[in-house]
Design a protein around this motif. Structure first.
Motif, PDB file in Angstrom:
ATOM      1  N   GLY A   8       0.687  -1.184  -0.452  1.00 23.70           N
ATOM      2  CA  GLY A   8      -0.321  -0.379   0.185  1.00 23.70           C
ATOM      3  C   GLY A   8       0.813   1.168   0.316  1.00 23.70           C
ATOM      4  O   GLY A   8       1.836   1.018   0.090  1.00 23.70           O
ATOM      5  N   PHE A   9      -0.068   2.004  -0.123  1.00 24.26           N
ATOM      6  CA  PHE A   9       0.764   3.662   0.163  1.00 24.26           C
ATOM      7  C   PHE A   9      -0.273   4.586   0.552  1.00 24.26           C
ATOM      8  O   PHE A   9      -1.516   4.033   0.545  1.00 24.26           O
ATOM      9  CB  PHE A   9       0.829   4.209  -2.242  1.00 24.26           C
ATOM     10  N   ARG A  10       0.731   5.430   1.341  1.00 21.24           N
ATOM     11  CA  ARG A  10      -0.567   6.642   1.469  1.00 21.24           C
ATOM     12  C   ARG A  10      -0.732   7.357   0.802  1.00 21.24           C
ATOM     13  O   ARG A  10       0.021   8.111  -0.429  1.00 21.24           O
ATOM     14  CB  ARG A  10      -0.040   7.185   2.458  1.00 21.24           C
ATOM     15  N   GLU A  39      -3.445  -1.853  -0.786  1.00 19.28           N
ATOM     16  CA  GLU A  39      -4.327  -0.888   0.217  1.00 19.28           C
ATOM     17  C   GLU A  39      -4.127   0.754  -0.197  1.00 19.28           C
ATOM     18  O   GLU A  39      -3.072   0.995  -0.261  1.00 19.28           O
ATOM     19  CB  GLU A  39      -4.102  -1.525   1.252  1.00 19.28           C
ATOM     20  N   ASP A 137      -2.883  -4.503   8.595  1.00 18.43           N
ATOM     21  CA  ASP A 137      -3.119  -4.310   7.132  1.00 18.43           C
ATOM     22  C   ASP A 137      -2.559  -5.183   6.548  1.00 18.43           C
ATOM     23  O   ASP A 137      -3.469  -6.255   6.010  1.00 18.43           O
ATOM     24  CB  ASP A 137      -2.852  -3.095   6.826  1.00 18.43           C
ATOM     25  N   ILE A 138      -1.524  -5.940   7.219  1.00 15.88           N
ATOM     26  CA  ILE A 138      -0.891  -7.241   6.568  1.00 15.88           C
ATOM     27  C   ILE A 138      -1.557  -8.226   6.618  1.00 15.88           C
ATOM     28  O   ILE A 138      -2.079  -9.565   5.512  1.00 15.88           O
ATOM     29  CB  ILE A 138       0.130  -7.507   6.212  1.00 15.88           C
ATOM     30  N   VAL A 146       4.999  -9.142   1.302  1.00 15.90           N
ATOM     31  CA  VAL A 146       5.129  -8.023   1.158  1.00 15.90           C
ATOM     32  C   VAL A 146       5.522  -7.071   0.440  1.00 15.90           C
ATOM     33  O   VAL A 146       7.270  -7.010   0.821  1.00 15.90           O
ATOM     34  CB  VAL A 146       5.089  -7.526   2.466  1.00 15.90           C
ATOM     35  N   VAL A 148       8.347  -3.951  -0.810  1.00 14.98           N
ATOM     36  CA  VAL A 148       8.503  -2.924  -0.147  1.00 14.98           C
ATOM     37  C   VAL A 148       9.618  -2.384  -0.247  1.00 14.98           C
ATOM     38  O   VAL A 148      10.253  -3.257  -0.461  1.00 14.98           O
ATOM     39  CB  VAL A 148       7.598  -2.418   1.581  1.00 14.98           C
TER      40      VAL A 148
END
Ligand code: TRP
Length: 337
Positions: A8-10, A39, A137-138, A146, A148
């Motif tokens: 995900g990213f903000r 997400e 979240d994960i 994941v 990242v």
């Protein structure tokens, strides 16, 4: 059975080419081999920007436009907004019960963030706890992989520690997810620093041809090459780093011309911005189509978040049951005898 990925990213708005090359293009490839959840981490954004929420909806919209334009396919992957899946909050609360404060306080990424943003000792409580939210979240999706950047590794370590602790205390529900580090050289901003929205040095997926040309023109090059015929040092030049990404066929040629003093920075920059424009234009075309159809984005968010909720809910049923949080009829039947 495919393995599950979550990343995900903000939602800080438009996505720059550093994120495109460092993360998004990788996600696009992964969607074919894994069950993917992507997400929009809006609650995460609040941990540092709770006092600035006015552009949040616009930023979510702009970010999803870039994801889709880059090739994230809602038919293959689940795109969802964190705050639409309340199960994340529930799992976060339960995890917070079993997470020692010391595990949070030693987190180097958090320390760095606090330093960079010049936050102080009366930081909000949510900021200290956000890696626990990330674990939720994960693990809501029992993701095992994941993807990242390196800065997220401490969070992933914490996720594994929480999973392990939960499994030992209650029931073996969670996998211990692995990170998948994206091996892509850091993309520098036009000032030669790390490309970042807050440093105002980024080239965006959605920049117009003119903006791209203007930004490349402003880029810092080899500071020892002052006149056109000076011999350059491409390996220290920012614009050359763009050639290496966007102009791979001509990289060697550009390098030797620059080193011999046969290619001036103005011409070199012109070639470079043309190549960046060429690379981004099909992506931008796709983006424009989505941008003209905002209801499509609304539907994608709704459907993706619904799908995410269904899976997260199953995990939370298991979690609640294993923690003896499920009020059940049998207990009362027994007691009434
Ligand atoms: N913390 C990540 C960031 O700051 C965003 C994020 C939130 C995330 N939840 C995640 C990344 C889960 C990977 C997995 O960019």
């Amino acid at each position: 059975m495919k393995e599950t990925i979550l990343s995900g990213f903000r939602p800080t708005g438009r996505v720059h080419i550093g994120n495109l090359l460092g993360a998004l293009e990788n996600w696009v490839k992964l969607q074919n081999e894994y069950t993917c959840f992507f997400e929009v981490a809006d609650w995460h954004l609040l941990t540092t920007s709770y006092d600035n929420v006015s552009s949040l909806q616009e930023n979510i919209f702009q970010m999803i436009l870039d994801w889709l334009a880059a090739g994230i396919d809602p038919e293959k992957s689940t795109i969802f907004v964190q705050s639409l899946v309340k199960e994340h909050a529930e799992l976060y609360l339960l995890f917070s019960m079993i997470t020692p404060i010391s595990w949070l306080q030693r987190n180097p990424t958090l320390k760095e963030q606090i330093r960079d943003l010049q936050l102080t000792s009366d930081n909000n409580y949510g900021l200290l706890g956000y890696p626990v939210l990330q674990a939720a979240d994960i693990l809501c999706y029992k993701a095992t992989v994941v993807p990242v950047g390196e800065d997220q590794l401490p969070h992933l370590e914490l996720t594994r520690e929480i999973a392990r602790r939960f499994n030992n205390l209650f029931k073996n529900i969670f996998p211990e997810p692995k990170s998948l580090i994206t091996k892509f050289p850091k993309v520098f901003g036009i000032d030669g620093k790390k490309m970042s929205k807050s440093l105002n040095n980024a080239i965006y997926i959605s920049d117009s041809d003119e903006e791209i040309t203007r930004k490349v023109k402003l880029s810092i090059t080899d500071t020892t090459k002052i006149r056109k015929n000076d011999k350059g040092h491409p390996e220290t030049c920012n614009v050359f780093s763009y050639h290496k990404i966007f102009n791979q066929n001509e990289t060697e040629n550009i390098k030797s011309l620059c080193e011999k003093g046969e290619l001036g920075c103005v011409d070199c920059k012109n070639i470079c911005s043309k190549k960046i424009i060429e690379y981004l234009s099909p992506i931008r075309e796709k983006r424009n189509i989505y941008e003209k159809n905002p209801h499509m984005i609304f539907e994608i968010i709704q459907e993706g978040s619904q799908k995410a909720r269904e899976i997260a809910k199953k995990t939370l049923d298991e979690v609640n049951e294993s923690m003896n949080l499920k009020i059940n009829r049998r207990f009362y039947d027994k007691t009434s005898l």
